[in-house]
Design a protein around this motif. Structure first.
Motif, PDB file in Angstrom:
ATOM      1  N   ARG A  20      -9.791   4.463  -2.662  1.00 32.13           N
ATOM      2  CA  ARG A  20     -10.146   5.521  -1.706  1.00 32.13           C
ATOM      3  C   ARG A  20     -11.617   5.501  -1.348  1.00 32.13           C
ATOM      4  O   ARG A  20     -12.018   5.984  -0.277  1.00 32.13           O
ATOM      5  N   PHE A  21     -12.454   4.949  -2.221  1.00 32.33           N
ATOM      6  CA  PHE A  21     -13.896   4.908  -1.974  1.00 32.33           C
ATOM      7  C   PHE A  21     -14.350   3.577  -1.358  1.00 32.33           C
ATOM      8  O   PHE A  21     -15.159   3.555  -0.440  1.00 32.33           O
ATOM      9  N   TRP A  22     -13.834   2.475  -1.908  1.00 33.70           N
ATOM     10  CA  TRP A  22     -14.300   1.145  -1.495  1.00 33.70           C
ATOM     11  C   TRP A  22     -13.210   0.279  -0.863  1.00 33.70           C
ATOM     12  O   TRP A  22     -13.430  -0.891  -0.572  1.00 33.70           O
ATOM     13  N   GLY A  23     -12.032   0.869  -0.638  1.00 35.79           N
ATOM     14  CA  GLY A  23     -10.921   0.095  -0.094  1.00 35.79           C
ATOM     15  C   GLY A  23     -11.211  -0.486   1.277  1.00 35.79           C
ATOM     16  O   GLY A  23     -10.895  -1.648   1.561  1.00 35.79           O
ATOM     17  N   LYS A  24     -11.830   0.301   2.141  1.00 34.46           N
ATOM     18  CA  LYS A  24     -12.147  -0.187   3.490  1.00 34.46           C
ATOM     19  C   LYS A  24     -13.126  -1.355   3.428  1.00 34.46           C
ATOM     20  O   LYS A  24     -13.000  -2.329   4.171  1.00 34.46           O
ATOM     21  N   TRP A  25     -14.109  -1.236   2.531  1.00 35.17           N
ATOM     22  CA  TRP A  25     -15.075  -2.337   2.370  1.00 35.17           C
ATOM     23  C   TRP A  25     -14.366  -3.605   1.906  1.00 35.17           C
ATOM     24  O   TRP A  25     -14.638  -4.706   2.409  1.00 35.17           O
ATOM     25  N   ALA A  26     -13.449  -3.458   0.931  1.00 36.75           N
ATOM     26  CA  ALA A  26     -12.742  -4.623   0.387  1.00 36.75           C
ATOM     27  C   ALA A  26     -11.883  -5.291   1.443  1.00 36.75           C
ATOM     28  O   ALA A  26     -11.872  -6.521   1.557  1.00 36.75           O
ATOM     29  N   ASN A  27     -11.174  -4.508   2.237  1.00 38.24           N
ATOM     30  CA  ASN A  27     -10.319  -5.086   3.271  1.00 38.24           C
ATOM     31  C   ASN A  27     -11.133  -5.666   4.419  1.00 38.24           C
ATOM     32  O   ASN A  27     -10.730  -6.662   5.027  1.00 38.24           O
TER      33      ASN A  27
END
Length: 330
Positions: free
Chosen positions: A193-200
């Motif tokens: 929820r915090f870093w998922g967008k960065w990872a994707n």
């Protein structure tokens, strides 16, 4: 659209990664011992932390909410996982009586290890997309397979550890799996929820990192084997026969998967997902699990050879079938 999807198939055909694996094997043969224990940089430790980061990023890319939402098609998901973790090993177990008291038992165990591995992640989804199968189902099964494998793969292997090596400490292996794989994976899942967008958003670079860790593991495994002279004790014809057996195993599961999906009356899209996801095995999971399960064993590379052969062949063959299916359904 099909043409755009077709371009995605190229990274999963023999590419720089397959070539990199061959280079690592050649490097291990020419210059074994790089990064051995006691040196300034120990590959054992680098690989350990690399595996932890690999599974942390893997969990970081997955959405817990999406996984729960994708549970709806339970019948298809159960079928895929049953093929992956039950049908595969049961076929290999048929040949157990012929090898149990043989000097080639470890070679049979290497094929069995292949049979209990999770399915592939990215390539399964791409192949299903090209063949116009059930893509959401493929995404769910690709993700859940790795999670199940963290538990089931070592449990399957525990049945034969005592026969393969009396010194293997199963409780210690479970602890290592928890520390190096399960804990980082769950941590990544919770932090999605915090870093998922960065990872994707950085999925491409994380994939390069994943493959780099695998290349390091391949070098270290083969380096130890060349130093200990493992391959000198195995006739070339034996490896050729077992390589043929690995390909035969693929076709057996591939055909049975089709038969099972028809018997259960899945629609066309579901059949494609069942066959493509159920009949494939992950080189990534196989490499990192071998590094943990067989840490310190000089025969570790034996448990990678058949996975690499299976991996390369499955991608080549399934890519041809996927493109054919996709063109037939325009």
């Amino acid at each position: 659209k099909i043409q755009r999807l077709g371009k995605k198939i190229r990274p999963y055909l023999p590419d720089w990664f397959i070539g990199g694996i061959l280079c690592m094997i050649g490097l291990a043969w020419l210059f074994p011992g790089i990064g051995a224990d006691g040196q300034l940089v120990e590959l054992k430790q680098v690989g350990k932390y690399g595996i932890m980061l690999l599974f942390f990023f893997y969990g970081l890319k997955l959405s817990p909410e999406k996984l729960l939402n994708d549970l709806k098609n339970r019948r298809m998901h159960i079928t895929v996982q049953a093929i992956t973790f039950l049908l595969f090993p049961l076929i290999v177990l048929i040949f157990y009586p012929f090898f149990v008291r043989s000097e080639y038992f470890n070679l049979w165990l290497a094929v069995f290890f292949l049979s209990v591995l999770p399915g592939t992640v990215s390539s399964s989804v791409v192949m299903v997309s090209i063949a116009k199968g059930n893509v959401p189902g493929a995404i769910f099964n690709a993700g859940i397979s790795g999670m199940i494998g963290i538990v089931l793969t070592p449990l399957w292997m525990a049945l034969f550890f005592s026969k393969a090596n009396q010194q293997m400490n199963f409780s210690g292996i479970i602890v290592d799996l928890l520390i190096q794989i399960l804990v980082p994976f769950i941590t990544g899942l919770l932090l999605h929820r915090f870093w998922g967008k960065w990872a994707n958003h950085n999925r491409k670079y994380l994939a390069i990192f994943d493959k780099s860790v695998i290349l390091l593991i391949v070098y270290r495994s083969f380096s130890n084997s060349f130093i200990d002279g493992i391959f000198q004790t195995i006739p070339n014809w034996t490896l050729l026969i077992l390589s043929a057996a690995v390909i035969a195993l693929f076709f057996t599961v591939y055909k049975l998967s089709f038969a099972i999906s028809r018997l259960l009356k899945f629609n066309r899209e579901e059949q494609i997902t069942v066959v493509f996801c159920g009949s494939k095995k992950s080189l990534v999971h196989g490499s990192v699990m071998a590094a943990v399960l067989f840490a310190g064993s000089s025969t570790g590379s034996l448990f990678l050879v058949h996975i690499m052969i299976f991996h390369a062949f499955q991608l080549f063959y399934i890519s041809l079938i996927a493109r054919k299916m996709g063109s037939e359904n325009r």
